[in-house]
Design an enzyme around this catalytic site. Structure first.
Site, PDB file in Angstrom:
ATOM      1  N   HIS A  82       0.854  -1.182   0.000  1.00 13.63           N
ATOM      2  CA  HIS A  82       0.000   0.000   0.000  1.00 13.63           C
ATOM      3  C   HIS A  82       0.889   1.231   0.000  1.00 13.63           C
ATOM      4  CE1 HIS A  82      -3.277   2.733   0.897  1.00 13.63           C
ATOM      5  NE2 HIS A  82      -2.416   3.350   1.699  1.00 13.63           N
ATOM      6  N   ARG A 168     -15.759  11.978   7.479  1.00 16.70           N
ATOM      7  CA  ARG A 168     -14.532  12.682   7.913  1.00 16.70           C
ATOM      8  C   ARG A 168     -14.208  13.821   6.958  1.00 16.70           C
ATOM      9  NH1 ARG A 168     -10.431   8.202   7.636  1.00 16.70           N
ATOM     10  NH2 ARG A 168      -8.947   9.842   8.065  1.00 16.70           N
ATOM     11  N   SER A 183      -8.431   3.408   8.738  1.00 16.67           N
ATOM     12  CA  SER A 183      -9.085   3.441   7.426  1.00 16.67           C
ATOM     13  C   SER A 183      -8.262   2.632   6.412  1.00 16.67           C
ATOM     14  CB  SER A 183      -9.209   4.911   6.987  1.00 16.67           C
ATOM     15  OG  SER A 183      -9.476   5.018   5.628  1.00 16.67           O
TER      16      SER A 183
HETATM   17  N1  URA Z   1      -6.355   6.906   2.632  1.00 18.55           N
HETATM   18  C1  URA Z   1      -7.341   6.178   3.179  1.00 18.55           C
HETATM   19  O1  URA Z   1      -7.731   5.138   2.656  1.00 18.55           O
HETATM   20  N2  URA Z   1      -7.886   6.620   4.336  1.00 18.55           N
HETATM   21  C2  URA Z   1      -7.488   7.736   4.943  1.00 18.55           C
HETATM   22  O2  URA Z   1      -8.021   8.070   5.984  1.00 18.55           O
HETATM   23  C3  URA Z   1      -6.468   8.497   4.358  1.00 18.55           C
HETATM   24  C4  URA Z   1      -5.911   8.053   3.193  1.00 18.55           C
END
Ligand code: URA
Length: 441
Positions: A82, A168, A183
């Protein structure tokens, strides 16, 4: 349980219990708790923080709010990566086929890009016909048959995150490290990974601006993964200046192909070698690829042999993409107007501000300001200058690829503010600032 009690508890700086966190996520996902109360809870979390145990519980509850992909019938060990996102970051296009070329299967789900430039899926869609919208059975079938598949994440992957992220975004609570970490990691855990390499970027063009904040976020994510039983490593990498030369979808596909053929920009090449080596190290489970330096050398050999490119070509074919565009990069989408931007003074390059380059690419149409926006695959910028380079007035610093005279004009004006000069020598920027291993946390 009452949500108002949880809000008050967090407001007063107390920890939420496992039952409370699970109850909140379940009831928010099924629309029992209204947005206004969850907004208050999110703000309390942003202001008061969360303990490690709370963050892990929150992440697992979010992951389990939808389908948990189980890849164990297809692969012995699911390795994922990621990136926290950056300008010119086409790393997945290179690293995934490279790792697959070591017979380490890759079955990856990716999100779409929002902001500066496209995400991995958008980049792949710059190849005519490339299909990233696979159903789960097709995804599994390709993973099993070919050992390399890259698709968009399904709606049933961590739905709690989808709802929370949207909330958010409009309540000033994106910037909470526990919320960012949960997240990102909820989607990784739900996507079935056993081992995850995180590429946490820092600098002008990154979510995290400083080394300290990037290290803190990376540490929390590694802790979540470790506590959830995953193998983890996080690399802290530079995003003050763009990665590689190409910024923009088709331009980035072309650069990825050249890199897979051993002819990529030095910084991007080195970045990909490192990420691939760490993915192999995790996938090797201590039996293989344990020595990172030797693994880097093996990855270099794979790059030069072109076998990563062969895997990329096979994946493109299997997902209905036009491989003739990979064999002849001139067939990829091309912009109507191509113009250079030159140095306005002699000296050393002090900064090539990744955020300015990213905003320029967005203004040209290469990215999305809103979810619904469409992407122009052909446009973008090639950045030929790096921090520390010595330049003379009139040297070419960038090439802008635009599809309208108006966007070209805006792009050139914006991009000029992205380069600063120094009369004295400037040190090149490092590619990486550190590594956080699962055993460090
Ligand atoms: N990428 C995400 O998937 N979530 C976040 O909160 C910030 C970046």
């Amino acid at each position: 349980m009452r949500i108002v009690d949880l809000i008050a508890k967090k407001r007063d700086g107390q920890s939420l219990s496992t039952d409370e966190i699970r109850w909140f996520i379940t009831n928010y996902t099924n629309d029992t708790i209204p947005d206004y109360q969850v907004s208050a809870l999110l703000m309390a979390i942003l202001l008061k923080g969360m303990e490690r145990e709370e963050i892990v519980t929150l992440t697992l509850a979010m992951a389990e709010s939808g389908d948990m992909l189980d890849l164990s019938d297809i692969v012995d060990y699911a390795i994922d990566k990621h990136s926290s996102g950056g300008v010119g970051d086409k790393t997945s296009l290179v690293v995934l086929p490279l790792v697959a070329s070591f017979n380490v299967p890759i079955a990856k789900m990716s999100g779409r890009g929002l902001g500066f430039s496209g995400g991995t899926l958008d980049k792949l869609e710059a190849i005519a016909g490339f299909n990233v919208n696979l159903g789960e059975s097709q995804f599994r079938h390709l993973a099993k048959e070919t050992g390399l598949v890259l698709a968009g994440q399904t709606k049933s992957l961590a739905p709690a995150d989808g709802k929370l992220y949207a909330l958010r975004d409009v309540t000033g609570t994106v910037e909470s490290l526990p919320l960012i970490a949960s997240s990102i990691m909820s989607k990784k855990l739900a996507a079935g990974a056993n081992g995850i390499v995180l590429d946490v970027k820092l600098g002008h063009g990154a979510f995290m601006k400083t080394l300290d904040s990037a290290r803190e976020l990376a540490t929390i994510m590694v802790q979540i993964g470790v506590d959830a039983g995953r193998d983890m490593v996080a690399l802290l990498s530079d995003m003050n200046q763009p990665l590689g030369v190409a910024v923009g979808n088709a331009l980035e596909v072309a650069e990825a192909v050249r890199t897979l053929q051993g002819d990529g920009p030095a910084d991007f090449h080195a970045h990909c070698v490192d990420v691939a080596a760490y993915m192999l190290q995790l996938a090797g489970q201590g039996d293989k690829w344990a020595d990172i330096e030797e693994t880097r050398n093996e990855v270099e050999v794979a790059l030069k042999s072109g076998r990563g490119f062969d895997r990329f070509r096979q994946m493109t074919e299997a997902q209905s993409g036009d491989v003739s565009q990979l064999d002849n990069l001139a067939k990829l989408p091309k912009a109507d107007i191509i113009e250079t931007v030159t140095a306005t003074q002699s000296g050393y390059i002090r900064e090539v501000l990744a955020d300015k380059v990213g905003l320029t690419s967005l203004a040209l149409g290469a990215g999305r300001a809103k979810k619904e926006d469409s992407i122009d695959f052909a446009v973008g910028i090639e950045v030929h200058a790096s921090v520390g380079d010595k330049v003379e007035t009139g040297d070419v610093l960038m090439t802008v690829h635009a599809n309208s005279a108006a966007s070209l004009k805006d792009a050139k004006k914006l991009i000029e503010t992205g380069v600063t000069y120094s009369e004295t020598q400037v040190e090149p920027l490092p590619l990486f600032y550190g590594v956080i291993e699962g055993t460090d946390v």
